[in-house]
Design a protein around this motif. Structure first.
Motif, PDB file in Angstrom:
ATOM      1  N   PHE A 131      28.796  36.977  74.711  1.00 41.35           N
ATOM      2  CA  PHE A 131      28.514  36.102  73.991  1.00 41.35           C
ATOM      3  C   PHE A 131      28.217  35.055  74.574  1.00 41.35           C
ATOM      4  CE2 PHE A 131      30.607  32.095  71.739  1.00 41.35           C
ATOM      5  CZ  PHE A 131      30.285  32.706  69.904  1.00 41.35           C
ATOM      6  N   VAL A 134      24.286  34.917  74.344  1.00 38.14           N
ATOM      7  CA  VAL A 134      23.482  34.545  72.991  1.00 38.14           C
ATOM      8  C   VAL A 134      23.795  32.847  72.934  1.00 38.14           C
ATOM      9  CG1 VAL A 134      24.210  34.988  70.086  1.00 38.14           C
ATOM     10  CG2 VAL A 134      24.426  36.647  71.917  1.00 38.14           C
ATOM     11  N   LEU A 135      24.547  32.365  73.387  1.00 38.20           N
ATOM     12  CA  LEU A 135      24.633  30.780  73.488  1.00 38.20           C
ATOM     13  C   LEU A 135      23.740  30.090  74.194  1.00 38.20           C
ATOM     14  CD1 LEU A 135      28.589  29.847  72.995  1.00 38.20           C
ATOM     15  CD2 LEU A 135      27.282  30.130  71.285  1.00 38.20           C
ATOM     16  N   GLU A 138      20.477  30.824  72.439  1.00 42.95           N
ATOM     17  CA  GLU A 138      20.079  29.741  71.728  1.00 42.95           C
ATOM     18  C   GLU A 138      19.914  28.143  72.026  1.00 42.95           C
ATOM     19  OE1 GLU A 138      23.167  29.726  68.416  1.00 42.95           O
ATOM     20  OE2 GLU A 138      22.036  31.398  67.502  1.00 42.95           O
ATOM     21  N   LYS A 145      15.673  30.548  70.030  1.00 43.71           N
ATOM     22  CA  LYS A 145      16.780  30.634  69.289  1.00 43.71           C
ATOM     23  C   LYS A 145      16.054  31.359  68.437  1.00 43.71           C
ATOM     24  CE  LYS A 145      19.737  27.249  66.802  1.00 43.71           C
ATOM     25  NZ  LYS A 145      20.644  26.807  66.308  1.00 43.71           N
ATOM     26  N   LEU A 146      14.232  31.056  68.300  1.00 40.97           N
ATOM     27  CA  LEU A 146      12.892  31.992  67.347  1.00 40.97           C
ATOM     28  C   LEU A 146      13.869  33.417  67.406  1.00 40.97           C
ATOM     29  CD1 LEU A 146      11.379  30.750  65.898  1.00 40.97           C
ATOM     30  CD2 LEU A 146       9.689  30.713  67.031  1.00 40.97           C
ATOM     31  N   ARG A 148      15.395  35.169  68.849  1.00 44.70           N
ATOM     32  CA  ARG A 148      16.735  35.937  68.548  1.00 44.70           C
ATOM     33  C   ARG A 148      16.790  36.293  66.178  1.00 44.70           C
ATOM     34  NH1 ARG A 148      22.863  36.883  66.931  1.00 44.70           N
ATOM     35  NH2 ARG A 148      23.107  34.862  66.420  1.00 44.70           N
ATOM     36  N   ASN A 149      16.457  34.679  65.591  1.00 39.35           N
ATOM     37  CA  ASN A 149      16.090  35.098  65.001  1.00 39.35           C
ATOM     38  C   ASN A 149      14.963  36.190  63.963  1.00 39.35           C
ATOM     39  OD1 ASN A 149      18.092  32.770  64.736  1.00 39.35           O
ATOM     40  ND2 ASN A 149      16.477  31.599  64.109  1.00 39.35           N
ATOM     41  N   MET A 150      13.666  35.891  64.591  1.00 42.38           N
ATOM     42  CA  MET A 150      12.974  36.620  64.508  1.00 42.38           C
ATOM     43  C   MET A 150      13.315  38.149  64.046  1.00 42.38           C
ATOM     44  SD  MET A 150       8.657  34.762  65.413  1.00 42.38           S
ATOM     45  CE  MET A 150       8.458  36.810  65.104  1.00 42.38           C
ATOM     46  N   ARG A 152      16.692  39.065  64.428  1.00 41.07           N
ATOM     47  CA  ARG A 152      17.835  39.670  63.489  1.00 41.07           C
ATOM     48  C   ARG A 152      16.565  39.799  61.835  1.00 41.07           C
ATOM     49  NH1 ARG A 152      23.045  39.401  64.286  1.00 41.07           N
ATOM     50  NH2 ARG A 152      23.818  39.351  61.528  1.00 41.07           N
ATOM     51  N   TRP A 153      15.752  38.732  61.236  1.00 39.01           N
ATOM     52  CA  TRP A 153      15.134  39.585  60.316  1.00 39.01           C
ATOM     53  C   TRP A 153      14.187  40.176  60.151  1.00 39.01           C
ATOM     54  CZ3 TRP A 153      19.305  36.871  57.918  1.00 39.01           C
ATOM     55  CH2 TRP A 153      19.683  35.907  58.641  1.00 39.01           C
ATOM     56  N   ASP A 205      28.521  40.256  70.223  1.00 41.80           N
ATOM     57  CA  ASP A 205      29.989  40.142  70.131  1.00 41.80           C
ATOM     58  C   ASP A 205      30.803  38.734  69.464  1.00 41.80           C
ATOM     59  OD1 ASP A 205      32.017  40.937  71.494  1.00 41.80           O
ATOM     60  OD2 ASP A 205      31.774  39.800  73.319  1.00 41.80           O
ATOM     61  N   ASP A 206      30.590  38.050  68.351  1.00 39.28           N
ATOM     62  CA  ASP A 206      30.913  37.999  67.657  1.00 39.28           C
ATOM     63  C   ASP A 206      31.636  38.424  66.992  1.00 39.28           C
ATOM     64  OD1 ASP A 206      29.412  38.351  65.984  1.00 39.28           O
ATOM     65  OD2 ASP A 206      28.708  36.322  65.335  1.00 39.28           O
TER      66      ASP A 206
END
Lengths: 307, 309
Positions: A131, A134-135, A138, A145-146, A148-150, A152-153, A205-206
């Motif tokens: 966890f 990931v923080l 981010e 952050k970009l 991880r977003n990419m 995910r999406w 892990d959230d």
């Protein structure tokens, strides 16, 4: 009679070592003056045509003049493009027929592999660090952050693209003879896509991932015969040896589940999916390329097989 | 009308894909329908004109005698693929810059999320948990869906409509697939995403998610309605009802299929026909069981000591 012109002969004038070196150096200097400008000129001419150099010709195996032959060779002699045929039906390139969804799915898989590998540099699959990683990703990693977003999406987009691809293949009847087997490979790839996405869900892990995976794997408890709460389960099946235990590496979603999820997500399923993708693309070609747009067939033209 | 609640659900980061998928699906269904319609018109025209059928190039798109039938992959296909890759990359970039991937609190086994939802593409299966026991909703149904998809090419004996969009030549196959994909898969996902709130209770769009809401629903089992109390009686009664559904439903489907798809019916072997029937009736049983639950509050139909349906 010894040759009179022999410089070392007894009758001729003997030439000393120093003189010989002197003439030699003189000749060398002379050649610098005459040969190099000529060579330089030649070199400049060659540099104007880089496609004639040995290096270039060793990489690209054919000429690049705009001829039909070269257009075909450009596809066929390229390892990344040679899955394509050299020529295709003029209507096959119509976007409205294929919707491009199969290709987009594959492209998204490549995007996911690239972003996924980059994410792996920052991620430890352990309860202590996952966890926080990931923080960290981010808030501290440049473009983390970009990234991880990419990832995910692109994953969500891939699920949508796979479903739309399947929808198109069904609507165009592309699973029919001789493509029955490739449809099956496609169904397996659909399942693998969903599993890839699902195994990735736990990794941050959230709470979201934890409860989604808890809900998901609780169903495995109810597997007939193999889950401790399922019907027809033998007496020796307990929460500590049933199929859910095997999936999670424990009776609860914890450190082992995180590690298993990570390995399936990053190594296991991508390898299996890649093998099936190779098979899928290869069969597309072997089964005669993409299915259409084919000429319409009339009902009256079908010859019924005799029984 | 609680607009804030509605916005919260619609704009939840993980719900955006399903919000995006609905207009996408509508667009592609329109695109498919348009081409199917054009082809159906052409098929009708060719069927009525034998001379034209011999000379026509048989596509709804224009074609002139001088045109090459094939084009080079480079550049005519590769440029499209390249463009598609760029467009997807741009969409993905903009999406990733404007919307953050969700990250909740650290995992905490002592604090249950309410509602605890699976990823959106599994919400259809999670919704099934309302109507069926976990072993059916979570294990049997996904297996049946996968096997059902896999047998499609082997039970669809219709040789027409291979490689082009059409509706009139494949009404049964396309109708069935649309029912399974749109009604059962996509709309179940829709319900799971937008309708189900805390406690997996039914909240209409715009209704406030009340975490303290209690619904006093009395769900009864079908045998109870008929006053059957003994275990043996329940087991036999359930078997008769479920068996009756397959028998009566099977006969109804048979009557329909034989009349409307006589050629397919003739072509199919007994094995193909029974597989088609089994999967079709199981699929039809799904919404029936859902309606029994939603409208008549019936929990189980068939109760045995080993499993309940």
């Amino acid at each position: 009679m010894p040759d009179e012109k022999d410089p070392n002969g007894k009758n001729g004038k003997s030439v000393g070592l120093v003189d010989r070196i002197k003439t030699g150096v003189k000749e060398d200097l002379e050649s610098l003056k005459t040969d190099f400008p000529a060579k330089a000129k030649e070199q400049v001419e060659l540099l104007k045509k880089p496609s004639k150099t040995q290096v270039f010709l060793s990489i690209f195996r054919h000429k690049h003049d705009d001829t039909p032959r070269n257009r075909a060779l450009g596809v066929l002699s390229n390892v990344f493009l040679h899955l394509h045929p050299a020529k295709i039906n003029r209507d096959s390139v119509r976007y409205s027929y294929t919707w491009g969804m199969g290709g987009i799915t594959f492209y998204l898989f490549i995007v996911l592999t690239l972003t996924g590998v980059l994410l792996m540099f920052y991620y430890h699959p352990s309860k202590v660090q996952a966890f926080r990683d990931v923080l960290y990703l981010e808030h501290d990693v440049p473009f983390g952050k970009l990234l991880r977003n990419m990832h995910r999406w692109a994953a969500h987009l891939m699920v949508i693209a796979v479903e739309l691809h399947m929808f198109r293949v069904f609507l165009t009847g592309s699973y029919k003879k001789p493509r029955e087997f490739n449809w099956n490979v496609g169904v397996i790839l659909l399942v693998l896509t969903l599993l890839l996405s699902f195994t990735g869900y736990l990794l941050p892990d959230d709470q979201l991932g934890f409860w989604a995976v808890t809900v998901g794997t609780n169903m495995a408890r109810a597997t007939p015969g193999l889950g401790n709460e399922g019907p027809f389960a033998p007496k020796f099946i307990t929460p500590y040896n049933d199929v859910r235990f095997g999936l999670l590496g424990g009776s609860i979603v914890d450190a082992n589940a995180l590690l298993r999820s990570y390995i399936w997500h990053c190594i296991g399923i991508p390898i299996i999916a890649s093998i099936f993708m190779i098979l899928h693309f290869w069969r597309v070609r072997k089964d005669g390329g993409i299915s259409g747009p084919a000429a319409v067939v009339l009902d009256s033209e079908i010859k019924e097989a005799k029984k | 009308m609680d607009w804030k609640q509605l916005w919260e659900i619609l704009s939840a980061a993980d719900n955006v894909p399903i919000v995006a998928m609905i207009p996408l699906l509508a667009f592609y269904m329109y695109l498919a329908w348009k081409q199917a319609h054009a082809n159906d018109v052409l098929i009708e025209q060719l069927a009525g004109d034998a001379a034209l059928a011999k000379t026509h190039h048989r596509k709804a798109w224009p074609f002139q005698p001088g045109w090459a039938k094939e084009v080079h992959v480079w550049p005519f296909l590769l440029r499209i693929e390249f463009l598609a890759a760029i467009i997807v990359t741009i969409i993905l970039m903009v999406w990733s810059i404007t919307l953050n991937a969700p990250l909740e609190e650290p995992a905490n086994p002592n604090l249950t999320m309410n509602p605890a939802k699976a990823p959106w593409y599994f919400l259809g299966l999670q919704e099934m948990l309302v109507y069926f026991d976990p072993w059916i909703a979570g294990v049997v149904m996904p297996t049946l869906i996968i096997i059902g998809l896999m047998v499609i090419p082997y039970i669809d004996t219709n040789p027409l409509g291979s490689g082009y969009y059409t509706w009139k030549q494949r009404k049964f196959a396309i109708g069935t697939f649309l029912f399974g994909f749109i009604i059962l898969w996509v709309s179940m996902i829709f319900i799971g995403t937008f309708i189900r709130g805390p406690g997996w209770q039914w909240f209409w769009p715009g209704q406030t998610w009340d975490h303290n809401r209690l619904i006093y629903e009395v769900n009864r089992d079908l045998p109870d309605l008929f006053g059957i109390t003994s275990n043996w009686g329940k087991g036999i009664f359930g078997a008769v009802v479920v068996g009756g559904f397959f028998a009566v439903g099977g006969l109804a489907v048979h009557a329909f299929f034989r009349r409307h798809n006589p050629k397919d019916y003739k072509r199919m072997s007994l094995l193909q026909y029974s597989i088609l029937m089994t999967f079709l009736l199981t699929m039809l049983g799904l919404p029936i069981k859902m309606l029994l639950r939603l409208l008549f509050h019936i929990k189980y139909v068939w109760i045995t000591p080993w499993f309940n349906v």
